[in-house]
Motif scaffolding. Structure first.
Motif, mmCIF file in Angstrom:
data_model
loop_
_atom_site.group_PDB
_atom_site.id
_atom_site.type_symbol
_atom_site.label_atom_id
_atom_site.label_comp_id
_atom_site.label_asym_id
_atom_site.label_seq_id
_atom_site.Cartn_x
_atom_site.Cartn_y
_atom_site.Cartn_z
ATOM 1 N N GLY A 195 38.692 18.612 -39.869
ATOM 2 C CA GLY A 195 37.504 18.301 -38.917
ATOM 3 C C GLY A 195 37.614 16.955 -38.403
ATOM 4 N N ARG A 196 38.251 16.020 -38.717
ATOM 5 C CA ARG A 196 38.397 14.694 -38.616
ATOM 6 C C ARG A 196 39.474 14.214 -37.079
ATOM 7 N NH1 ARG A 196 40.395 12.121 -44.397
ATOM 8 N NH2 ARG A 196 41.972 13.768 -43.820
ATOM 9 N N THR A 197 38.801 13.545 -36.588
ATOM 10 C CA THR A 197 39.660 13.252 -35.118
ATOM 11 C C THR A 197 40.826 12.483 -35.563
ATOM 12 O OG1 THR A 197 37.730 13.550 -33.866
ATOM 13 C CG2 THR A 197 39.680 12.249 -32.806
ATOM 14 N N VAL A 198 42.189 12.842 -35.250
ATOM 15 C CA VAL A 198 43.241 11.917 -35.552
ATOM 16 C C VAL A 198 44.159 12.116 -34.742
ATOM 17 C CG1 VAL A 198 43.097 12.424 -38.068
ATOM 18 C CG2 VAL A 198 44.482 13.872 -36.588
ATOM 19 N N ARG A 199 44.903 10.765 -34.386
ATOM 20 C CA ARG A 199 46.020 10.807 -33.274
ATOM 21 C C ARG A 199 47.233 10.309 -33.972
ATOM 22 N NH1 ARG A 199 46.123 7.346 -27.757
ATOM 23 N NH2 ARG A 199 47.748 8.333 -26.651
ATOM 24 N N LYS A 200 48.214 11.376 -34.172
ATOM 25 C CA LYS A 200 49.419 10.947 -34.753
ATOM 26 C C LYS A 200 50.555 10.630 -33.738
ATOM 27 C CE LYS A 200 48.748 13.915 -38.840
ATOM 28 N NZ LYS A 200 49.281 15.109 -39.445
ATOM 29 N N SER A 201 51.620 9.937 -34.406
ATOM 30 C CA SER A 201 52.713 9.535 -33.219
ATOM 31 C C SER A 201 53.690 10.392 -33.623
ATOM 32 C CB SER A 201 53.000 8.183 -33.685
ATOM 33 O OG SER A 201 51.947 7.195 -33.138
ATOM 34 N N PHE A 202 54.615 10.397 -32.689
ATOM 35 C CA PHE A 202 56.115 10.990 -32.702
ATOM 36 C C PHE A 202 57.196 10.021 -32.421
ATOM 37 C CE2 PHE A 202 54.318 12.250 -28.672
ATOM 38 C CZ PHE A 202 55.446 11.976 -27.704
ATOM 39 N N PRO A 214 52.752 7.456 -28.907
ATOM 40 C CA PRO A 214 51.180 8.036 -29.423
ATOM 41 C C PRO A 214 51.228 9.370 -28.785
ATOM 42 C CG PRO A 214 50.945 5.949 -28.229
ATOM 43 C CD PRO A 214 52.351 6.324 -28.218
ATOM 44 N N GLY A 215 50.896 10.351 -29.807
ATOM 45 C CA GLY A 215 50.680 11.738 -29.759
ATOM 46 C C GLY A 215 49.141 12.090 -28.942
ATOM 47 N N GLU A 216 48.686 13.363 -29.140
ATOM 48 C CA GLU A 216 47.530 13.881 -28.335
ATOM 49 C C GLU A 216 46.550 13.829 -29.668
ATOM 50 O OE1 GLU A 216 46.042 17.640 -25.705
ATOM 51 O OE2 GLU A 216 47.925 17.555 -26.939
ATOM 52 N N THR A 217 45.331 13.373 -29.373
ATOM 53 C CA THR A 217 44.069 13.464 -30.438
ATOM 54 C C THR A 217 43.743 14.809 -30.451
ATOM 55 O OG1 THR A 217 43.316 11.074 -29.343
ATOM 56 C CG2 THR A 217 41.776 12.454 -30.415
ATOM 57 N N LYS A 218 43.656 15.247 -31.743
ATOM 58 C CA LYS A 218 43.272 16.220 -32.257
ATOM 59 C C LYS A 218 42.507 16.217 -33.506
ATOM 60 C CE LYS A 218 47.576 18.526 -30.719
ATOM 61 N NZ LYS A 218 49.076 19.442 -31.285
ATOM 62 N N LYS A 219 41.898 17.299 -33.969
ATOM 63 C CA LYS A 219 41.033 17.750 -35.103
ATOM 64 C C LYS A 219 42.065 18.127 -36.375
ATOM 65 C CE LYS A 219 36.950 17.163 -33.374
ATOM 66 N NZ LYS A 219 35.867 16.226 -33.880
#
Length: 432
Positions: free
Chosen positions: A254-261, A245-250
């Motif tokens: 403007g939507r809050t997303v959290r991508k994985s790496f 899991p990566g860092e939660t960002k906009k």
């Protein structure tokens, strides 16, 4: 295919699987301990004249210990490590060793003891929100998986970070969940004593260089053998790549997303490198690298029904990936020598092993705990996985380890015979 059965004399079936991580922790703030465990300005270049005799008197002698006889191949000449060991993972027989009980800085191979101690404590689905205090005190230059404050991670995520990236940040978070660093260090030292890993003294749970922190090739091999009884340990250490899991960002909308790496296992015998091919039959375990320890590595591999453990500590030759190259040479020798060479010692069982296996109602599956159902978590790719639907591919031929069954003898007791009983082995091969 299941592992072949042994005679009643060896009555217990094998296990193995493990992973490693390379080029891990970086320069520490303390000098490396001397073989006696006391601090010194630099690591000693000479082993002590006498060392521990746990596992046999010959293992306490300095220098190379091996019984070469007709039909036994000679040891490879280009092994420069200060200390190493080659052992049969099933019988516990030590086939050959060099300064096996020399107490040296272990680097991140110590994370095997961390995992073997803490894995049973937390369900893999349990989640934890990271606080600033969780990450306090991570050493400069530490290997990191990329954990962020105020983000939530599952225990499964954290163990992937420990095993694949040797993340000291993941170790610190799990230690915080376990009541803090002091408590974790105490429990690790207690577990080492139970395993009879008596050369080992833990100061920092992540293996970061610390004054007085030592282990030995013998102890690291004992610790790996214990950890490999846990199916979650086997899964994590044999995983080549996974999503973290990566860092939660906009996002732009403007939507809050959290991508994985993607993270990759840094054990080069498992994942390969430009100058190191994936080793045939490799299934883990753990690697490390610090200023005081140099490069360290414990690996497990299977070939032709034999499962070997190899530990290499601090090669003298300063070449890229040298610790893996020397480990591969020792594996090659071991697979040719096993069954032909007379052992020079043995891997002793934990102090409570005989009592535990003889108790009525003991777990007949042979599993020594675990943190969940042992199934592969989302995004994880175990070693030797077949090409996936998304186009990613498995790496090399290796072991897929699942739970196992110990051989029951008459009267329902397990025959320990001074051996540490290991679970059965089931191998998965990559499909064409």
């Amino acid at each position: 295919m299941p592992a072949p059965k042994k005679t009643v004399r060896r009555s217990l079936l094998v296990t193995s699987a493990a992973l490693l991580s390379t080029a891990l922790t970086a320069p520490g703030a303390f000098a490396a301990p001397s073989p006696s465990g006391s601090p010194s300005a630099s690591p000693s270049v000479t082993p002590p004249a006498t060392m521990s005799t746990v596992g046999g008197a010959r293992l306490g002698r300095p220098g190379t210990q091996v019984d070469l006889a007709s039909g036994v191949p000679v040891l490879p000449k280009d092994v420069t490590a200060r200390s190493w060991i080659v052992a049969d993972a099933e019988s516990g027989e030590v086939l050959a060793a060099h300064n096996a009980h020399w107490r040296l800085a272990p680097a991140s191979t110590l994370k095997m003891l961390f995992a073997d101690t803490l894995l049973p404590k937390f369900p893999r689905t349990m989640e934890h929100k990271v606080t600033p205090s969780d990450l306090a005190g991570v050493g400069p230059g530490s290997s990191m998986v990329g954990i962020k404050e105020d983000e939530t991670y599952s225990v499964h995520d954290l163990w992937l970070g420990v095993f694949l990236r040797s993340g000291n940040d993941a170790v610190r978070v799990l230690s915080a969940m376990n009541g803090g660093l002091e408590n974790t260090v105490r429990e690790m030292n207690e577990h080492a004593e139970e395993l009879q890993a008596l050369d080992t003294r833990v100061v920092s749970p992540d293996g970061y260089d610390a004054e007085g922190q030592v282990s030995s090739a013998y102890d690291l091999t004992l610790i790996a053998r214990s950890g490999l009884q846990k199916k979650d340990f086997r899964e994590y250490c044999s995983t080549v790549t996974a999503k973290f899991p990566g860092e939660t960002k906009k996002d732009k909308k403007g939507r809050t997303v959290r991508k994985s790496f993607e993270i990759q296992n840094t054990n080069r015998l498992l994942s390969g490198d430009a100058d190191v091919p994936v080793y045939q039959g490799i299934a883990g375990v753990k690697n490390g690298n610090t200023t005081n320890a140099g490069a360290t590595f414990t690996g497990v591999a299977e070939r032709d029904g034999k499962v070997l453990l190899v530990t290499v500590m601090n090669p003298g030759k300063d070449e890229h990936n040298e610790v893996y190259k020397e480990a591969a040479r020792l594996f090659d020798w071991g697979f040719k020598a096993v069954g032909k060479v007379q052992p020079v010692g043995e891997l002793v069982p934990p102090r409570s092993a005989a009592q535990a296996t003889a108790q009525p109602g003991a777990n007949a599956s042979g599993e020594a705990g675990g943190t969940g159902d042992g199934t592969t978590g989302t995004g994880a790719k175990p070693v030797a996985s077949a090409p996936a639907a998304d186009g990613s591919s498995g790496i090399g031929t290796a072991l897929g380890i699942v739970g196992g069954v110990l051989v029951l003898l008459a009267g329902g007791a397990f025959l320990v015979n001074r051996r540490w009983p290991l679970p059965d082995l089931v191998r998965r091969r990559t499909r064409p």
